[in-house]
Design an enzyme around this catalytic site. Structure first.
Site, PDB file in Angstrom:
ATOM      1  N   SER A   9       0.841  -1.191   0.000  1.00  0.00           N
ATOM      2  CA  SER A   9       0.000   0.000   0.000  1.00  0.00           C
ATOM      3  C   SER A   9       0.882   1.250   0.000  1.00  0.00           C
ATOM      4  O   SER A   9       1.612   1.510   0.957  1.00  0.00           O
ATOM      5  CB  SER A   9      -0.900   0.004   1.232  1.00  0.00           C
ATOM      6  N   HIS A  34      -1.023  -1.118  -4.420  1.00  0.00           N
ATOM      7  CA  HIS A  34      -2.327  -0.827  -3.830  1.00  0.00           C
ATOM      8  C   HIS A  34      -2.389   0.674  -3.540  1.00  0.00           C
ATOM      9  O   HIS A  34      -1.540   1.227  -2.834  1.00  0.00           O
ATOM     10  CB  HIS A  34      -2.507  -1.640  -2.547  1.00  0.00           C
ATOM     11  N   ASP A  36      -4.581   3.814  -2.128  1.00  0.00           N
ATOM     12  CA  ASP A  36      -5.712   4.159  -1.255  1.00  0.00           C
ATOM     13  C   ASP A  36      -6.138   5.601  -1.466  1.00  0.00           C
ATOM     14  O   ASP A  36      -5.386   6.526  -1.153  1.00  0.00           O
ATOM     15  CB  ASP A  36      -5.294   3.985   0.212  1.00  0.00           C
ATOM     16  N   MET A  38      -8.809   8.427  -0.350  1.00  0.00           N
ATOM     17  CA  MET A  38      -9.764   8.753   0.731  1.00  0.00           C
ATOM     18  C   MET A  38     -10.268  10.169   0.557  1.00  0.00           C
ATOM     19  O   MET A  38      -9.487  11.071   0.248  1.00  0.00           O
ATOM     20  CB  MET A  38      -9.052   8.651   2.082  1.00  0.00           C
ATOM     21  N   HIS A  67      -8.095   1.454  -4.555  1.00  0.00           N
ATOM     22  CA  HIS A  67      -9.103   1.245  -3.514  1.00  0.00           C
ATOM     23  C   HIS A  67      -9.739   2.594  -3.199  1.00  0.00           C
ATOM     24  O   HIS A  67      -9.107   3.450  -2.585  1.00  0.00           O
ATOM     25  CB  HIS A  67      -8.385   0.642  -2.288  1.00  0.00           C
ATOM     26  N   MET A  69     -11.979   4.821  -1.217  1.00  0.00           N
ATOM     27  CA  MET A  69     -12.736   5.026   0.019  1.00  0.00           C
ATOM     28  C   MET A  69     -13.424   6.371  -0.098  1.00  0.00           C
ATOM     29  O   MET A  69     -13.124   7.325   0.631  1.00  0.00           O
ATOM     30  CB  MET A  69     -11.776   4.968   1.226  1.00  0.00           C
ATOM     31  N   MET A 138     -11.937  -5.514   4.532  1.00  0.00           N
ATOM     32  CA  MET A 138     -11.174  -4.608   5.394  1.00  0.00           C
ATOM     33  C   MET A 138     -10.968  -5.292   6.744  1.00  0.00           C
ATOM     34  O   MET A 138     -11.923  -5.672   7.423  1.00  0.00           O
ATOM     35  CB  MET A 138     -11.930  -3.290   5.598  1.00  0.00           C
ATOM     36  N   ASP A 176      -7.068  -6.299   3.612  1.00  0.00           N
ATOM     37  CA  ASP A 176      -6.468  -4.969   3.692  1.00  0.00           C
ATOM     38  C   ASP A 176      -6.524  -4.435   5.125  1.00  0.00           C
ATOM     39  O   ASP A 176      -7.598  -4.132   5.641  1.00  0.00           O
ATOM     40  CB  ASP A 176      -7.236  -4.035   2.742  1.00  0.00           C
TER      41      ASP A 176
HETATM   42  C1  DX5 Z   1      -6.658   1.584   5.168  1.00  0.00           C
HETATM   43  C2  DX5 Z   1      -6.115   1.295   3.802  1.00  0.00           C
HETATM   44  C3  DX5 Z   1      -5.031   0.302   3.791  1.00  0.00           C
HETATM   45  C4  DX5 Z   1      -3.809   0.693   4.574  1.00  0.00           C
HETATM   46  C5  DX5 Z   1      -3.181  -0.562   5.098  1.00  0.00           C
HETATM   47  O1  DX5 Z   1      -7.799   2.340   5.075  1.00  0.00           O
HETATM   48  O2  DX5 Z   1      -7.137   0.814   2.961  1.00  0.00           O
HETATM   49  O3  DX5 Z   1      -4.677  -0.098   2.479  1.00  0.00           O
HETATM   50  O4  DX5 Z   1      -2.881   1.424   3.821  1.00  0.00           O
HETATM   51  O5  DX5 Z   1      -2.120  -0.208   5.919  1.00  0.00           O
HETATM   52  P1  DX5 Z   1      -1.482  -1.202   6.971  1.00  0.00           P
HETATM   53  O6  DX5 Z   1      -0.946  -2.372   6.190  1.00  0.00           O
HETATM   54  O7  DX5 Z   1      -0.429  -0.371   7.603  1.00  0.00           O
HETATM   55  O8  DX5 Z   1      -2.581  -1.622   7.918  1.00  0.00           O
HETATM   56 ZN    ZN Z   2      -6.620  -0.101   0.945  1.00  0.00          ZN
END
Ligand code: DX5
Ligand code: ZN
Length: 219
Positions: A9, A34, A36, A38, A67, A69, A138, A176
């Protein structure tokens, strides 16, 4: 080596040296990036947006697993496709017309995934599972890296694996949040085949070895 996909990630990367971290993933045993995204609405945090993804895409040589969010993701699907996404995952909880959203993602010829928050029952996917390529479970509440793994995830993986065997055996089951070599094997044995790891990889002294470690852990 077993059939396991490791997706570091980028959220946990060093944004001051992003190119260096991207090249590290390019040169490693990792399979996907990956990414993320947000929006500060669906989750209580804002990560990064299009300009940063554009910079990532310039250097990344592996599949971009995006991903989202974000609330009502349909508004931005085309933008992410144009920025090189090969898999787009939306949240079950953020889409009022999930089937339409999946159709929209597929209309661009890329893979579509659905992510579930820790409290969301996998049974709710029964009428969409045949139409999707990936489910992201998740294993932390989305919004932040570096949180502790939620143990209830194993049961969700087993339930999802059963459903996928019957309806969609090619489904990617992605985990994840809080993934490390401590739980990788148990996750794989429960039925997961994609492991996302942020802080475990980028917080390691040797991130490439951490990635290999995740792959070896499932053997
Ligand atoms: C959280 C993200 C994850 C996050 C995982 O909302 O979707 O992808 O980056 O990070 P770790 O592996 O540190 O839990
Ligand atoms: Zn993620």
């Amino acid at each position: 080596m077993k059939d396991i996909i490791v997706a570091p990630s980028v959220l946990a990367a060093d944004f001051g040296n992003l190119q260096q971290d991207i090249e590290m993933i390019n040169d490693s045993e990792a399979n996907w990036f990956h990414i993320d995204i947000m929006d500060g609405m669906f989750v209580p945090n804002i990560s990064f947006g299009m300009p940063v993804l554009e910079a990532i895409q310039k250097h990344a040589k592996k599949t971009l697993d995006v991903h989202l969010m974000i609330q009502d993701p349909d508004r931005y699907i085309k933008n992410f496709v144009d920025l090189g996404a090969k898999i787009i995952t939306v949240h079950y909880e953020a889409c009022s017309h999930l089937h339409r959203t999946i159709q929209l993602i597929h209309s661009y010829g890329i893979k579509a995934g659905v992510a579930l928050n820790p409290h969301t029952n996998v049974e709710l996917l029964k009428n969409i599972i045949a139409d999707i390529d990936l489910v992201c479970l998740m294993s932390v509440n989305p919004g932040f890296g570096g949180q502790s793994f939620i143990e209830n995830t194993y049961e969700k993986i087993r339930d999802l694996k059963e459903m996928s065997k019957q309806i969609n055996p090619k489904l990617f089951i992605e985990i994840d949040g809080g993934v490390s070599t401590k739980n990788a094997k148990k996750l794989y044995n429960a039925g997961a085949n994609v492991l996302v790891a942020g802080s475990f990889v980028f917080g390691a002294e040797n991130p490439k070895e951490a990635i290999v470690g995740l792959k070896q852990a499932v053997v």
